[in-house]
Design a protein around this motif. Structure first.
Motif, PDB file in Angstrom:
ATOM      1  N   VAL A  82      23.564 -14.893  19.538  1.00 20.05           N
ATOM      2  CA  VAL A  82      22.231 -14.538  19.070  1.00 20.05           C
ATOM      3  C   VAL A  82      21.970 -15.250  17.749  1.00 20.05           C
ATOM      4  O   VAL A  82      22.807 -15.238  16.846  1.00 20.05           O
ATOM      5  N   SER A  83      20.822 -15.888  17.637  1.00 16.50           N
ATOM      6  CA  SER A  83      20.449 -16.575  16.407  1.00 16.50           C
ATOM      7  C   SER A  83      19.775 -15.583  15.458  1.00 16.50           C
ATOM      8  O   SER A  83      18.849 -14.868  15.843  1.00 16.50           O
ATOM      9  N   LYS A  88      13.352 -15.457   3.262  1.00 11.80           N
ATOM     10  CA  LYS A  88      12.829 -14.683   2.136  1.00 11.80           C
ATOM     11  C   LYS A  88      12.643 -13.220   2.514  1.00 11.80           C
ATOM     12  O   LYS A  88      12.876 -12.320   1.702  1.00 11.80           O
ATOM     13  N   ARG A  89      12.223 -12.965   3.751  1.00 11.16           N
ATOM     14  CA  ARG A  89      12.067 -11.600   4.234  1.00 11.16           C
ATOM     15  C   ARG A  89      12.952 -11.421   5.464  1.00 11.16           C
ATOM     16  O   ARG A  89      12.511 -11.633   6.594  1.00 11.16           O
ATOM     17  N   THR A  90      14.189 -11.061   5.222  1.00 10.30           N
ATOM     18  CA  THR A  90      15.163 -10.887   6.297  1.00 10.30           C
ATOM     19  C   THR A  90      15.132  -9.447   6.774  1.00 10.30           C
ATOM     20  O   THR A  90      15.404  -8.526   6.005  1.00 10.30           O
ATOM     21  N   ARG A  91      14.791  -9.265   8.067  1.00 14.84           N
ATOM     22  CA  ARG A  91      14.740  -7.938   8.670  1.00 14.84           C
ATOM     23  C   ARG A  91      15.491  -8.020   9.992  1.00 14.84           C
ATOM     24  O   ARG A  91      15.229  -8.911  10.810  1.00 14.84           O
ATOM     25  N   PHE A  92      16.402  -7.097  10.249  1.00 15.32           N
ATOM     26  CA  PHE A  92      17.285  -7.220  11.409  1.00 15.32           C
ATOM     27  C   PHE A  92      16.508  -7.251  12.720  1.00 15.32           C
ATOM     28  O   PHE A  92      16.681  -8.160  13.539  1.00 15.32           O
ATOM     29  N   THR A 187      21.966 -14.914  -0.978  1.00 17.25           N
ATOM     30  CA  THR A 187      22.886 -14.663   0.139  1.00 17.25           C
ATOM     31  C   THR A 187      24.085 -15.583  -0.028  1.00 17.25           C
ATOM     32  O   THR A 187      23.920 -16.791  -0.201  1.00 17.25           O
ATOM     33  N   GLU A 188      25.280 -15.007  -0.012  1.00 16.59           N
ATOM     34  CA  GLU A 188      26.518 -15.787  -0.074  1.00 16.59           C
ATOM     35  C   GLU A 188      27.278 -15.559   1.227  1.00 16.59           C
ATOM     36  O   GLU A 188      27.449 -14.419   1.658  1.00 16.59           O
ATOM     37  N   LEU A 189      27.740 -16.643   1.851  1.00 20.73           N
ATOM     38  CA  LEU A 189      28.403 -16.572   3.150  1.00 20.73           C
ATOM     39  C   LEU A 189      29.846 -17.044   3.067  1.00 20.73           C
ATOM     40  O   LEU A 189      30.160 -17.999   2.353  1.00 20.73           O
ATOM     41  N   VAL A 190      30.715 -16.350   3.817  1.00 19.65           N
ATOM     42  CA  VAL A 190      32.101 -16.779   3.943  1.00 19.65           C
ATOM     43  C   VAL A 190      32.601 -16.359   5.321  1.00 19.65           C
ATOM     44  O   VAL A 190      32.192 -15.319   5.844  1.00 19.65           O
ATOM     45  N   ALA A 191      33.445 -17.186   5.922  1.00 20.78           N
ATOM     46  CA  ALA A 191      34.048 -16.867   7.223  1.00 20.78           C
ATOM     47  C   ALA A 191      35.503 -16.484   7.012  1.00 20.78           C
ATOM     48  O   ALA A 191      36.202 -17.096   6.192  1.00 20.78           O
ATOM     49  N   ARG A 192      35.981 -15.463   7.741  1.00 21.68           N
ATOM     50  CA  ARG A 192      37.366 -15.006   7.610  1.00 21.68           C
ATOM     51  C   ARG A 192      37.757 -14.215   8.846  1.00 21.68           C
ATOM     52  O   ARG A 192      36.912 -13.908   9.702  1.00 21.68           O
ATOM     53  N   LEU A 239      24.039 -17.813  12.269  1.00 20.47           N
ATOM     54  CA  LEU A 239      23.121 -17.584  11.170  1.00 20.47           C
ATOM     55  C   LEU A 239      22.322 -18.830  10.887  1.00 20.47           C
ATOM     56  O   LEU A 239      22.869 -19.926  10.773  1.00 20.47           O
ATOM     57  N   LYS A 240      21.007 -18.660  10.766  1.00 22.14           N
ATOM     58  CA  LYS A 240      20.098 -19.783  10.530  1.00 22.14           C
ATOM     59  C   LYS A 240      19.426 -19.576   9.184  1.00 22.14           C
ATOM     60  O   LYS A 240      18.694 -18.610   8.988  1.00 22.14           O
ATOM     61  N   ILE A 241      19.675 -20.479   8.242  1.00 25.28           N
ATOM     62  CA  ILE A 241      19.091 -20.373   6.911  1.00 25.28           C
ATOM     63  C   ILE A 241      17.706 -21.001   6.942  1.00 25.28           C
ATOM     64  O   ILE A 241      17.558 -22.181   7.249  1.00 25.28           O
ATOM     65  N   GLU A 242      16.695 -20.194   6.645  1.00 24.38           N
ATOM     66  CA  GLU A 242      15.318 -20.679   6.637  1.00 24.38           C
ATOM     67  C   GLU A 242      14.802 -20.737   5.199  1.00 24.38           C
ATOM     68  O   GLU A 242      15.026 -19.811   4.430  1.00 24.38           O
TER      69      GLU A 242
END
Length: 243
Positions: A82-83, A88-92, A187-192, A239-242
């Motif tokens: 799922v993408s 700026k307005r992130t809503r699930f 937003t800070e992203l990390v994979a683990r 995750l798609k950064i807009e």
């Protein structure tokens, strides 16, 4: 060509192989056949015995990613991700759009807690200030997609837990406190690798990867209103950064 797995690293070989197969499925490497290569082929590629490969495939089957078919081999059951846009307005619910038929969010716990140094700095408040903590699991079509821990200043949003439990939405719970709009600031992203709690809540097998997003939302005057730590199942979400 043999695919290297690392021995004596503390990570079981079957877990490493499950990770490699999971990534290959996500990348579409097996799309033409719709099947994972036979156990003997995988054993040769990774330089392990068939029992090790079988353990890796069993773990992926528990996730619902593959399915053993009598007389055929191992079929890919779910490879689509799922993408989810981060903007700026992130809503699930809006972010998932029409990609899933049913969107669900479950409140699995809440508490009033003191702000740690990290969260206090992110929200611009004093360490030890009271926060409302919400712990949630979000899903699409019954499949867990993410687990979150979110924190709100208790002096401004004292009824956050009760309103969220009643309305099932952070946006709606904010509105009951007089906040009608808010925006994503960072937003800070990390994979683990997923920890034990994440494995259980997201129904993942050991060795699965999560993408962790630490984010801050603020009102339209720039005052932080929420700090959240969301872990997405990497094989189910992209995750798609807009901007």
């Amino acid at each position: 060509m043999r695919k290297v797995v690392e021995r004596q690293t503390g990570v079981a070989l079957w877990r490493q192989i499950a990770d490699r197969i999971r990534l290959a499925i996500s990348n579409g490497d097996y799309d033409a056949a719709g099947m994972v290569p036979p156990e003997t082929v995988l054993a040769g590629e990774f330089g392990v015995n068939r029992h090790t490969v079988r353990s890796a495939l069993a773990a992926l089957a528990e996730e619902g990613l593959v399915r053993a078919v009598q007389g055929r081999g191992t079929m890919i059951e779910r490879k689509e991700r799922v993408s989810y846009p981060i903007s700026k307005r992130t809503r699930f619910s809006q972010g998932l759009g029409r990609q899933v038929k049913e969107i669900g969010t479950q409140l699995i716990g809440h508490a009033e807690v003191p702000a740690s140094g990290e969260i206090a700095a992110a929200l611009g408040i004093s360490p030890g200030a009271r926060l409302v903590e919400l712990r949630t699991v979000s899903s699409g079509d019954g499949r867990p997609l993410s687990v979150s821990a979110s924190y709100f200043p208790a002096d401004r949003f004292p009824r956050m837990a009760e309103e969220y439990a009643r309305l099932g939405s952070v946006t709606k719970a904010f509105a009951t406190h007089g906040l009608d709009d808010y925006v994503r600031v960072t937003t800070e992203l990390v994979a683990r690798h997923a920890d034990a709690d994440e494995l259980a809540l997201l129904k993942l097998s050991p060795g699965a990867i999560v993408m962790e997003a630490q984010s801050v939302n603020a009102d339209l005057e720039g005052r932080p209103v929420e700090f959240s730590r969301t872990r997405f199942a990497a094989d189910r979400m992209k995750l798609k950064i807009e901007t």
